[in-house]
Design a protein around this motif. Structure first.
Motif, PDB file in Angstrom:
ATOM      1  N   PHE A  34       0.859  -1.182   0.000  1.00 13.51           N
ATOM      2  CA  PHE A  34       0.000   0.000   0.000  1.00 13.51           C
ATOM      3  C   PHE A  34       0.893   1.230   0.000  1.00 13.51           C
ATOM      4  N   MET A  35       0.864   1.976  -1.124  1.00 12.69           N
ATOM      5  CA  MET A  35       1.721   3.146  -1.280  1.00 12.69           C
ATOM      6  C   MET A  35       0.942   4.407  -0.944  1.00 12.69           C
ATOM      7  N   ASN A  36       1.628   5.336  -0.337  1.00 12.61           N
ATOM      8  CA  ASN A  36       1.018   6.615  -0.008  1.00 12.61           C
ATOM      9  C   ASN A  36       2.084   7.686  -0.106  1.00 12.61           C
ATOM     10  N   SER A  37       1.870   8.655  -0.968  1.00 10.26           N
ATOM     11  CA  SER A  37       2.856   9.722  -1.216  1.00 10.26           C
ATOM     12  C   SER A  37       4.143   9.092  -1.710  1.00 10.26           C
ATOM     13  N   ASP A  38       5.261   9.315  -0.988  1.00  7.62           N
ATOM     14  CA  ASP A  38       6.557   8.816  -1.476  1.00  7.62           C
ATOM     15  C   ASP A  38       7.076   7.645  -0.646  1.00  7.62           C
ATOM     16  N   LYS A  39       6.185   6.934   0.057  1.00  9.37           N
ATOM     17  CA  LYS A  39       6.646   5.834   0.896  1.00  9.37           C
ATOM     18  C   LYS A  39       5.616   4.708   0.914  1.00  9.37           C
ATOM     19  N   ILE A  40       6.033   3.574   1.421  1.00  4.83           N
ATOM     20  CA  ILE A  40       5.135   2.436   1.597  1.00  4.83           C
ATOM     21  C   ILE A  40       4.487   2.545   2.968  1.00  4.83           C
ATOM     22  N   GLU A  41       3.171   2.642   2.983  1.00  6.53           N
ATOM     23  CA  GLU A  41       2.460   2.795   4.253  1.00  6.53           C
ATOM     24  C   GLU A  41       2.312   1.468   4.980  1.00  6.53           C
ATOM     25  N   MET A  42       2.026   0.412   4.216  1.00  2.46           N
ATOM     26  CA  MET A  42       1.920  -0.917   4.812  1.00  2.46           C
ATOM     27  C   MET A  42       2.082  -1.958   3.719  1.00  2.46           C
ATOM     28  N   GLU A  43       2.527  -3.147   4.117  1.00  3.11           N
ATOM     29  CA  GLU A  43       2.659  -4.255   3.169  1.00  3.11           C
ATOM     30  C   GLU A  43       2.638  -5.575   3.915  1.00  3.11           C
ATOM     31  N   GLY A  44       2.290  -6.632   3.176  1.00  2.00           N
ATOM     32  CA  GLY A  44       2.226  -7.956   3.752  1.00  2.00           C
ATOM     33  C   GLY A  44       1.174  -8.790   3.072  1.00  2.00           C
ATOM     34  N   ALA A  45       0.960 -10.014   3.561  1.00  2.00           N
ATOM     35  CA  ALA A  45      -0.077 -10.882   3.025  1.00  2.00           C
ATOM     36  C   ALA A  45      -1.441 -10.324   3.401  1.00  2.00           C
ATOM     37  N   PRO A  46      -2.439 -10.384   2.497  1.00  2.00           N
ATOM     38  CA  PRO A  46      -3.753  -9.796   2.792  1.00  2.00           C
ATOM     39  C   PRO A  46      -4.379 -10.319   4.084  1.00  2.00           C
ATOM     40  N   LYS A  47      -4.298 -11.630   4.320  1.00  2.00           N
ATOM     41  CA  LYS A  47      -4.903 -12.198   5.521  1.00  2.00           C
ATOM     42  C   LYS A  47      -4.235 -11.664   6.781  1.00  2.00           C
ATOM     43  N   GLU A  48      -2.905 -11.590   6.754  1.00  2.00           N
ATOM     44  CA  GLU A  48      -2.176 -11.096   7.918  1.00  2.00           C
ATOM     45  C   GLU A  48      -2.509  -9.629   8.180  1.00  2.00           C
ATOM     46  N   LEU A  49      -2.545  -8.819   7.102  1.00  2.00           N
ATOM     47  CA  LEU A  49      -2.844  -7.403   7.269  1.00  2.00           C
ATOM     48  C   LEU A  49      -4.256  -7.201   7.814  1.00  2.00           C
ATOM     49  N   TYR A  50      -5.191  -8.037   7.385  1.00  2.00           N
ATOM     50  CA  TYR A  50      -6.566  -7.906   7.854  1.00  2.00           C
ATOM     51  C   TYR A  50      -6.660  -8.166   9.351  1.00  2.00           C
ATOM     52  N   GLN A  51      -5.816  -9.092   9.822  1.00  4.06           N
ATOM     53  CA  GLN A  51      -5.851  -9.452  11.231  1.00  4.06           C
ATOM     54  C   GLN A  51      -5.026  -8.512  12.107  1.00  4.06           C
ATOM     55  N   THR A  52      -3.941  -7.936  11.528  1.00  6.87           N
ATOM     56  CA  THR A  52      -3.003  -7.183  12.368  1.00  6.87           C
ATOM     57  C   THR A  52      -3.003  -5.684  12.121  1.00  6.87           C
ATOM     58  N   ASN A  53      -3.538  -5.216  10.971  1.00  4.64           N
ATOM     59  CA  ASN A  53      -3.468  -3.799  10.636  1.00  4.64           C
ATOM     60  C   ASN A  53      -4.874  -3.219  10.618  1.00  4.64           C
ATOM     61  N   LYS A  54      -5.152  -2.351  11.568  1.00  2.00           N
ATOM     62  CA  LYS A  54      -6.482  -1.777  11.716  1.00  2.00           C
ATOM     63  C   LYS A  54      -6.883  -0.955  10.489  1.00  2.00           C
ATOM     64  N   HIS A  55      -5.911  -0.173   9.959  1.00  2.00           N
ATOM     65  CA  HIS A  55      -6.215   0.683   8.798  1.00  2.00           C
ATOM     66  C   HIS A  55      -6.583  -0.158   7.583  1.00  2.00           C
ATOM     67  N   PHE A  56      -5.826  -1.247   7.355  1.00  2.00           N
ATOM     68  CA  PHE A  56      -6.116  -2.131   6.220  1.00  2.00           C
ATOM     69  C   PHE A  56      -7.497  -2.760   6.381  1.00  2.00           C
ATOM     70  N   LYS A  57      -7.836  -3.178   7.619  1.00  2.00           N
ATOM     71  CA  LYS A  57      -9.135  -3.803   7.881  1.00  2.00           C
ATOM     72  C   LYS A  57     -10.268  -2.820   7.591  1.00  2.00           C
ATOM     73  N   GLU A  58     -10.076  -1.554   7.994  1.00  2.00           N
ATOM     74  CA  GLU A  58     -11.097  -0.533   7.742  1.00  2.00           C
ATOM     75  C   GLU A  58     -11.280  -0.298   6.253  1.00  2.00           C
ATOM     76  N   LEU A  59     -10.171  -0.215   5.524  1.00  2.00           N
ATOM     77  CA  LEU A  59     -10.243   0.005   4.075  1.00  2.00           C
ATOM     78  C   LEU A  59     -10.930  -1.173   3.378  1.00  2.00           C
ATOM     79  N   TYR A  60     -10.613  -2.383   3.829  1.00  2.00           N
ATOM     80  CA  TYR A  60     -11.197  -3.570   3.208  1.00  2.00           C
ATOM     81  C   TYR A  60     -12.702  -3.618   3.453  1.00  2.00           C
TER      82      TYR A  60
END
Length: 579
Positions: A547-573
Motif C-alpha cells: 500500500f503506497m502513499n505519497s513517497d513511501k510504503i504505508e503498509m505491506e504484507g499478506a492480505p490475511k495477515e494485514l486484515y488481522q493485524t493492521n487496523k487501517h487495512f481492515k477498515e479500508l477492506y
C-alpha cells in the motif's frame, strides 16, 4: 537561397533522390519526351495542313508528315502514361521508405515523443507531412525540372536559328518559369504558413473534441462543442479564398505572357518564313508547336506556391531524431528460466515540478508470486510498471531479473512480460486476428482454446460469424469486460512468465469486475503477476500487498495477515466491501 538552405542538412529527401536516381532520370526523360511529342504532333499537323492546302501533285509528298503526325499522336499519350507510371513508382518507393522510417523513428521511443509533442501534432505529422513530400516531387520538382529543361532546349534551338529571337523567347519563358513562380512564393508564403498553423490548431482541437466528446454531451454544452472550431474554420476559408483569387489572377497573367509569346512567334515566322511557298508551309507548324508547351510551363508557379508547405514538412521531419541506442550488451534469457524479479531501492521522479516521486522502493518477487500495488491515483503505481518494463530508468537503484539488469533483456522483453492495461486496444479486424496478435505463430485451434479459457467460447460461437466476427472500431462490438477477456486471451497466447496488470477492471461494475478478476487469477495461476489497483476488490487472490502513499510504503504484507493485524487495512477492506 531558402530552397537550398532547407536541403543543406536534409536527411529525409536527398538520400532517396540518390538511391533511386536511375528511376528519377527515366521519369524526367519521359516527361521531356511527352512534351516533345506534344509539340511535334502540333508541328507536323500544322505542316501537313499547310502542305495539303497547296494541292501537292502527289499524295506521297505529304505521306511522311502524315505518318509522323500519327507517330507523335500515339507517342504523346504513351510516353505520358509511362512517365506517370515511372514517376509515381519512384514517388511511392520513396514515400514507402519514408513512412517506414518515420514509424520506426516514432516507435523507437514513442513515450518520449508523445511526452514532448501534442497528439494533434503527431496526427499532422503522420497524415500530412509524408503526403506533402510526395506532392513536392510530383507537383514541384518534376514539373520545374522539365520546364527548365524545355526552356533551355527551346531557347538554344531558336538561338541557333536566330540568336536575338532566341534570347527574347528565353526572357519570356524566364518570366513564366522563374519570375512569376518566385512572386507566387513571396505572396503566398505567409498566407500558406498561416493556413498551416490554423490546420495544426484544428488537428489539436479535433483530437481534444473526439477524446472529450462524452464530457461535452454530459455537460449539456452541445452547441459549444459544435462552435468550438467555427472561428478557425472561418479564418481558414477566408485565407483559402484569398489564395484562390490570387491563383486565378496569376494564371491569367501567365496565359497573357504566353499569348504575347504566340503573337511574337506569328510576327517572327511571317517575317522570316514567307520568302517562298515552301518556307510558308512552316509558319503554322512552328506557331502551333508552341501551344502544348503551356501545359508543362504554367503549372510550375502552382508548385512553387506550395513550397512553404513542403518546407515546413521537411523541417519538421528533420527535427525528429531517433533515440540513440544506449542499451548495454543484451542477454538472451529463456522465459522458462525466470526465477525472480528484484526491485532494489529505486528512486525516480520525472522532474522537480512533478508530483510523482518514487523514493527508495524495493520488492523481491519470485516466480509464481502475485503482488498487488495499491494506493491513490497519481503516486506512481503505473510508473513502477514502466520502470519494470525498462521504458523508464530510475535515477537511483536497480531493477533486475535473474540477476541481470532490466536494460540487458530489452531485446526479448516481449517474451518475458505481458501487459494488460485499463483499455486494451482492439483493432477493427476479426476476433481471431485480434487474439492472435499475442503470438502470430499460434494455430486457430490454440486461439480458440485461449478464448475458451477466458470464458468467451459460448458467446463467440453464438455469433453469426463466430471467430471471424469483426470487433468494430476499438472493439465497439464487445462490452468493456469482454474486451478485457479478449486481451487476456492475447496474453495467454503470448505465454510470458510475468504479467503486469494496470487497473484492467477500472470502470466496470462490481459484478463484472469480480467475475473478471476471478478469471484473471484462475487462468494466470502459474504466472508471476504484478497488479496495480486502486481498491481492494479481489485482493484475496494475491500473496503480497504493498500500500503506497505519497513517497513511501504505508503498509505491506499478506492480505490475511494485514486484515488481522493492521487496523487501517481492515477498515479500508470493510469499506471497499460495503461491510
Amino acid at each position: 537561397m531558402n530552397f537550398f538552405k532547407t536541403f543543406k542538412h536534409d536527411t529525409w529527401v536527398k538520400p532517396y533522390i540518390k538511391q533511386y536516381k536511375g528511376l528519377l532520370i527515366t521519369a524526367l526523360i519521359l516527361g521531356l519526351l511527352t512534351s516533345f511529342c506534344a509539340a511535334a504532333l502540333m508541328f507536323t499537323s500544322g505542316y501537313t495542313i499547310d502542305k495539303a492546302a497547296t494541292h501537292p501533285v502527289n499524295i506521297l509528298l505529304i505521306y511522311v508528315p502524315i505518318l509522323l503526325t500519327r507517330a507523335f499522336g500515339i507517342g504523346r499519350p504513351v510516353f505520358k502514361y509511362i512517365e506517370r507510371l515511372k514517376s509515381h513508382n519512384w514517388v511511392l518507393r520513396v514515400t514507402s521508405d519514408l513512412r517506414t522510417r518515420l514509424y520506426k523513428t516514432l516507435e523507437s521511443d514513442a513515450s518520449f515523443f508523445t511526452e514532448h509533442h501534442k497528439t494533434g501534432d503527431i496526427m499532422g505529422l503522420l497524415s500530412e507531412d509524408i503526403s506533402h513530400l510526395q506532392n513536392l516531387y510530383l507537383r514541384t520538382i518534376f514539373p520545374a525540372v522539365i520546364s527548365y529543361l524545355l526552356t533551355l532546349i527551346g531557347s538554344i534551338a531558336l538561338g541557333v536559328f536566330n540568336p536575338s529571337f532566341g534570347f527574347f523567347v528565353f526572357l519570356l519563358l524566364f518570366l513564366e518559369v522563374f519570375v512569376v513562380p518566385l512572386i507566387s512564393v513571396s505572396v503566398e508564403s505567409a498566407r500558406r504558413a498561416y493556413q498551416k498553423s490554423v490546420k495544426s490548431d484544428l488537428y489539436v482541437q479535433l483530437t481534444d473534441n473526439i477524446l472529450g466528446v462524452d464530457d461535452w454531451v454530459i455537460s449539456g454544452r452541445k452547441n459549444d462543442f459544435k462552435n468550438l472550431t467555427a472561428q478557425n474554420i472561418t479564418n481558414l476559408d477566408t485565407s483559402q479564398n484569398k489564395s484562390k483569387a490570387f491563383r486565378r489572377n496569376r494564371d491569367f497573367v501567365l496565359q497573357l505572357i504566353f499569348a504575347i509569346m504566340i503573337i511574337c512567334f506569328l510576327i517572327f515566322t511571317n517575317l522570316t518564313m514567307t520568302h517562298d511557298q515552301e518556307q510558308a508551309n512552316f509558319v503554322a507548324a512552328v506557331v502551333l508547336a508552341v501551344f502544348p508547351l503551356s501545359d508543362a510551363i504554367i503549372p510550375v508557379s502552382q508548385g512553387f506556391e506550395e513550397w512553404p508547405l513542403y518546407k515546413d514538412s521537411i523541417d519538421r521531419l528533420n527535427s525528429i531524431k531517433p533515440v540513440p541506442n544506449t542499451l548495454p550488451k543484451q542477454v538472451e534469457l529463456n522465459p522458462a528460466d525466470f526465477e525472480s524479479l528484484k526491485i532494489n531501492n529505486i528512486t525516480f521522479e520525472y522532474d522537480s515540478n512533478s508530483p510523482i516521486l518514487i523514493k527508495n522502493f524495493s520488492q523481491d518477487i519470485h516466480r509464481g508470486e502475485k503482488l498487488a500495488l495499491l494506493g491513490p491515483s497519481g503516486i506512481g503505481k503505473t510508473t513502477i510498471l514502466q520502470l519494470i518494463l525498462g521504458d523508464l530508468r530510475p535515477q537511483q537503484g536497480q531493477i533486475s531479473i535473474n540477476g541481470f539488469d532490466i536494460s540487458q533483456v530489452q531485446a526479448n522483453r516481449e517474451q518475458l512480460f505481458s501487459v494488460l492495461n485499463q483499455k486494451p486496444f482492439l483493432f477493427n479486424t476479426t476476433l481471431i486476428n485480434n487474439v492472435r496478435l499475442g503470438n502470430e505463430k499460434k494455430s486457430d485451434a490454440e486461439v480458440k482454446k485461449a478464448l475458451e479459457r477466458v470464458g468467451l467460447k459460448d458467446l463467440v460461437e453464438s455469433l453469426p460469424d463466430k471467430y471471424e466476427t469483426l470487433v468494430g472500431e476499438n472493439g465497439s462490438r464487445f462490452s468493456g469486460g469482454e474486451q478485457e477477456r479478449i486481451a487476456l486471451a492475447r496474453i495467454l497466447l503470448q505465454d510470458a512468465p510475468i504479467v503486469l496488470l494496470d487497473e484492467p477492471t477500472v470502470g466496470l461494475d462490481p459484478i463484472t469486475e469480480n467475475d473478471l478478476l476471478e478469471t484473471f487469477f484462475n487462468v494466470l495461476s502459474d504466472k508471476t503477476i504484478i497488479w496495480v489497483t486502486h481498491h481492494l476488490q479481489g485482493i484475496k487472490h494475491v500473496d503480497h500487498v504493498v500500500f503506497m502513499n505519497s513517497d513511501k510504503i504505508e503498509m505491506e504484507g499478506a492480505p490475511k495477515e494485514l486484515y488481522q493485524t493492521n487496523k487501517h487495512f481492515k477498515e479500508l477492506y470493510q469499506m471497499d466491501q460495503g461491510l
